[in-house]
Design a protein around this motif. Structure first.
Motif, PDB file in Angstrom:
ATOM      1  N   VAL A 244     158.281  70.914  53.467  1.00  0.00           N
ATOM      2  CA  VAL A 244     158.521  70.411  54.820  1.00  0.00           C
ATOM      3  C   VAL A 244     158.492  71.601  55.764  1.00  0.00           C
ATOM      4  O   VAL A 244     159.271  72.548  55.619  1.00  0.00           O
ATOM      5  N   VAL A 245     157.579  71.560  56.727  1.00  0.00           N
ATOM      6  CA  VAL A 245     157.393  72.654  57.673  1.00  0.00           C
ATOM      7  C   VAL A 245     157.837  72.190  59.057  1.00  0.00           C
ATOM      8  O   VAL A 245     157.481  71.078  59.484  1.00  0.00           O
ATOM      9  N   LEU A 246     158.612  73.006  59.745  1.00  0.00           N
ATOM     10  CA  LEU A 246     159.081  72.697  61.100  1.00  0.00           C
ATOM     11  C   LEU A 246     159.847  71.371  61.152  1.00  0.00           C
ATOM     12  O   LEU A 246     159.875  70.705  62.182  1.00  0.00           O
ATOM     13  N   ASN A 247     160.415  70.967  60.036  1.00  0.00           N
ATOM     14  CA  ASN A 247     161.173  69.717  59.907  1.00  0.00           C
ATOM     15  C   ASN A 247     160.357  68.479  60.260  1.00  0.00           C
ATOM     16  O   ASN A 247     160.919  67.413  60.490  1.00  0.00           O
ATOM     17  N   GLU A 248     159.030  68.599  60.316  1.00  0.00           N
ATOM     18  CA  GLU A 248     158.222  67.418  60.656  1.00  0.00           C
ATOM     19  C   GLU A 248     156.896  67.319  59.915  1.00  0.00           C
ATOM     20  O   GLU A 248     156.405  66.229  59.676  1.00  0.00           O
ATOM     21  N   VAL A 249     156.324  68.447  59.547  1.00  0.00           N
ATOM     22  CA  VAL A 249     155.042  68.437  58.844  1.00  0.00           C
ATOM     23  C   VAL A 249     155.325  68.490  57.351  1.00  0.00           C
ATOM     24  O   VAL A 249     156.117  69.298  56.881  1.00  0.00           O
ATOM     25  N   ARG A 250     154.670  67.605  56.595  1.00  0.00           N
ATOM     26  CA  ARG A 250     154.909  67.522  55.151  1.00  0.00           C
ATOM     27  C   ARG A 250     153.619  67.856  54.407  1.00  0.00           C
ATOM     28  O   ARG A 250     152.554  67.379  54.762  1.00  0.00           O
ATOM     29  N   VAL A 251     153.767  68.683  53.372  1.00  0.00           N
ATOM     30  CA  VAL A 251     152.624  69.067  52.548  1.00  0.00           C
ATOM     31  C   VAL A 251     152.942  68.668  51.113  1.00  0.00           C
ATOM     32  O   VAL A 251     153.884  69.169  50.507  1.00  0.00           O
ATOM     33  N   SER A 252     152.134  67.763  50.577  1.00  0.00           N
ATOM     34  CA  SER A 252     152.340  67.260  49.215  1.00  0.00           C
ATOM     35  C   SER A 252     151.361  67.920  48.263  1.00  0.00           C
ATOM     36  O   SER A 252     150.339  68.471  48.670  1.00  0.00           O
ATOM     37  N   SER A 253     151.658  67.797  46.973  1.00  0.00           N
ATOM     38  CA  SER A 253     150.786  68.311  45.937  1.00  0.00           C
ATOM     39  C   SER A 253     149.434  67.624  46.054  1.00  0.00           C
ATOM     40  O   SER A 253     149.384  66.428  46.328  1.00  0.00           O
ATOM     41  N   PRO A 254     148.350  68.326  45.926  1.00  0.00           N
ATOM     42  CA  PRO A 254     148.137  69.686  45.447  1.00  0.00           C
ATOM     43  C   PRO A 254     148.156  70.761  46.551  1.00  0.00           C
ATOM     44  O   PRO A 254     147.567  71.818  46.378  1.00  0.00           O
ATOM     45  N   TYR A 255     148.823  70.488  47.656  1.00  0.00           N
ATOM     46  CA  TYR A 255     149.082  71.478  48.699  1.00  0.00           C
ATOM     47  C   TYR A 255     147.796  72.027  49.314  1.00  0.00           C
ATOM     48  O   TYR A 255     147.605  73.222  49.460  1.00  0.00           O
ATOM     49  N   LYS A 256     146.926  71.106  49.677  1.00  0.00           N
ATOM     50  CA  LYS A 256     145.675  71.454  50.353  1.00  0.00           C
ATOM     51  C   LYS A 256     145.738  70.913  51.771  1.00  0.00           C
ATOM     52  O   LYS A 256     146.573  70.048  52.079  1.00  0.00           O
TER      53      LYS A 256
END
Length: 124
Positions: free
Chosen positions: A81-93
């Motif tokens: 979770v970046v900046l409490n709003e952007v979410r990056v899920s696996s495989p993190y691309k």
């Protein structure tokens, strides 16, 4: 303090006795300061532990670490979770980035692209 091999000593002369550095009558221990240092060390350890993802790959941890250099990040299970709003899920691309304002979303995608390129160059 210097260490000298015994076989190099020709003679010695005792000049006197110095103060005992371990004299408990002259020692003062500030327990409040020690407790404060201990509390600060525990807080730092807890913060560092939160930065390590549970059940994620080394690659995912590297991506998290790269993002954390320029942006506030945290783990939410295996999602970054970046900046409490952007979410990056696996495989993190970049295509796994969702949420957040447009500029924040694009910034995270750009950092991911650059980190993946850096990781690829490191393998070659």
């Amino acid at each position: 303090m210097r260490l000298i091999k015994v076989d190099h000593i020709i003679n010695f002369k005792l000049l006197g006795h110095g103060d005992d550095p371990l004299d408990t009558k002259k020692c003062h221990i500030d327990l409040n300061a020690l407790r404060a240092r201990e509390d600060a060390a525990i807080r730092r350890a807890e913060i560092e532990a939160e930065r390590i993802g549970a059940g994620v790959t080394t690659e995912a941890q590297s991506i998290f670490d790269a993002l954390s250099k320029t942006l506030p990040v945290r783990w939410e299970s295996t999602v970054i979770v970046v900046l409490n709003e952007v979410r990056v899920s696996s495989p993190y691309k970049p295509e796994n980035v969702v949420g957040g304002a447009g500029a924040a979303n694009e910034r995270v995608k750009k950092v991911l692209e650059l980190e993946r390129k850096r990781m690829q160059h490191g393998r070659q």
